[in-house]
Design a protein around this motif. Structure first.
Motif, PDB file in Angstrom:
ATOM      1  N   HIS A   1      19.293  50.046  12.018  1.00 36.27           N
ATOM      2  CA  HIS A   1      17.963  50.118  12.623  1.00 36.27           C
ATOM      3  C   HIS A   1      17.449  51.551  12.585  1.00 36.27           C
ATOM      4  O   HIS A   1      18.141  52.460  12.159  1.00 36.27           O
TER       5      HIS A   1
ATOM      6  N   HIS B   1      16.758  53.984  14.641  1.00 37.91           N
ATOM      7  CA  HIS B   1      16.989  55.062  15.616  1.00 37.91           C
ATOM      8  C   HIS B   1      17.831  56.199  15.020  1.00 37.91           C
ATOM      9  O   HIS B   1      18.793  55.962  14.295  1.00 37.91           O
TER      10      HIS B   1
ATOM     11  N   ASP C   1      20.042  58.347  16.054  1.00 36.13           N
ATOM     12  CA  ASP C   1      21.490  58.530  16.232  1.00 36.13           C
ATOM     13  C   ASP C   1      22.283  57.696  15.218  1.00 36.13           C
ATOM     14  O   ASP C   1      23.454  57.947  14.982  1.00 36.13           O
ATOM     15  N   HIS C   2      21.618  56.718  14.585  1.00 37.18           N
ATOM     16  CA  HIS C   2      22.303  55.840  13.638  1.00 37.18           C
ATOM     17  C   HIS C   2      22.095  56.239  12.180  1.00 37.18           C
ATOM     18  O   HIS C   2      22.891  55.860  11.325  1.00 37.18           O
TER      19      HIS C   2
ATOM     20  N   HIS D   1      15.611  45.603  20.635  1.00 44.12           N
ATOM     21  CA  HIS D   1      16.025  46.973  20.960  1.00 44.12           C
ATOM     22  C   HIS D   1      15.157  47.943  20.151  1.00 44.12           C
ATOM     23  O   HIS D   1      14.660  48.931  20.668  1.00 44.12           O
TER      24      HIS D   1
ATOM     25  N   ASP E   1      23.064  48.212  17.926  1.00 44.79           N
ATOM     26  CA  ASP E   1      22.587  48.291  19.311  1.00 44.79           C
ATOM     27  C   ASP E   1      21.952  46.998  19.808  1.00 44.79           C
ATOM     28  O   ASP E   1      21.408  46.955  20.911  1.00 44.79           O
TER      29      ASP E   1
HETATM   30 ZN   LIG Z   1      19.309  52.252  18.884  1.00 40.05          ZN
END
Ligand SMILES: [Zn+2]
Length: 333
Positions: free
Chosen positions: A78, A80, A82-83, A180, A199
């Protein structure tokens, strides 16, 4: 017999899936990347764009006898940061292909512009829901300072919802499970009953369905929580034995976890209904009534929670939004 998280990690490892927990500078702590030792050698998510994350990822791969340059496929779960922050750096080292939901590819490619659009959108939503302007200014600068941990991503293998990502030894069903984030994608190994969920489902924390723009980038906000609940219902029906999350330990009892999340949403929804029935309130007033004066950095998160639950009440016909010009107030019907 219940499987412990340790046993679940072992079972996943026997299936060639290894968790690499990579540090992030965010409150959520480490992010779980998953190395799939198959052909092609595959990494699901990368961690944020930081030297520390890159060092640890290199070390963890090294422990398994691989170098960065060995990576052949990177899968992005996804949007975000941090990923996915390290994707482009890993591609430079390895020439790996990048697979992600095709519908998200445009926004992933335009990360910087997209983040700017998203911030503008968030400020509008906050102001419309009664958050003071100085708070929105502070949050916008926090968000800008986070952006360096992200990166644009060039998707070379666009995936379709319901399609298959085939490796030599396994087939992963690609399932779009928005909520999310609009691009949440989970990967289902039906044969081994392992779901790589990122997530979409986390063991210790509810997956904050943040208010955001839809995947197509238009400015109409999503009903993030309503969308998320719909996605969770689908996941609940899957015969998964192990769910591998984007943070924390594996989930071996996903139906029960999802049931407890649903019960929590129901309780919070009724609490918000009682507050609205008492008197009409803005999203910000509702957030204050529930959490008090939270830290500035939490303002968008708590507002997202409130709006998400208020959407459910609006959909049920119990609450309506009253547009007062400058702000929107919720009132009981
Ligand atoms: Zn996330």
């Amino acid at each position: 017999m219940t499987t412990t998280p340790e046993q679940a990690l072992e079972q996943a490892a026997l299936a060639g899936i290894h968790r690499l927990a990579i540090p992030t500078p965010f409150a959520v702590g480490r992010v779980n990347c998953y190395l799939i030792e198959d052909e092609p050698l595959t990494l699901v998510d990368t961690g944020p764009n930081s030297g520390k994350a890159l060092d640890e990822l290199t070390a963890r791969l090294g422990e398994r006898g691989h170098e960065l340059s060995d990576l052949e496929l990177i899968v992005v779960t996804h949007q975000h940061i941090d990923h996915l922050g390290l994707v482009e750096i890993l591609v430079e080292h390895s020439g790996a292909e990048v697979a992600a939901l095709g519908a998200a590819a445009g926004r992933l490619a335009a990360f910087e512009e997209d983040a700017e659009e998203e911030d503008k959108f968030a400020v509008e939503v906050m102001l419309r829901n009664g958050i003071p302007e100085d708070v929105t200014v502070a949050l916008r600068s926090v968000s800008r300072s986070f952006r360096g941990w992200g990166s644009h991503v060039t998707v070379t293998r666009p995936l379709d919802d319901g399609g298959t990502l085939a490796l030599r030894d396994r087939k992963l069903e690609v399932l779009h499970r928005p909520g999310h984030s609009p691009s949440d994608t989970v990967f289902w190994d039906e044969e081994r009953r392992i779901l790589i969920a990122a997530d979409h489902l986390l063991p210790r924390i509810s997956s904050n369905p943040l208010i955001t723009r839809p995947l197509d980038g238009s400015s109409q906000r999503t009903q993030a929580l309503a969308t998320y609940i719909e996605s969770l219902r689908k996941t609940r029906e899957m015969p998964a034995e192990i769910v591998l999350p984007g943070h924390g330990e594996p989930v071996t009892d996903h139906a029960r976890l999802i049931d407890s999340r649903m019960a929590g949403y129901d309780r919070r929804k009724e609490k918000i209904y009682r507050l609205v029935a008492e008197k009409p309130r803005t999203g910000y007033e509702l957030a204050q009534a529930i959490w008090g004066n939270v830290a500035v950095t939490q303002a968008f998160l708590t507002l997202s929670e409130v709006i998400g639950h208020a959407d459910l009440l609006v959909n049920e016909g119990r609450v309506r939004e009253v547009d007062e010009g400058a702000v929107i107030r919720y009132e009981a019907t």
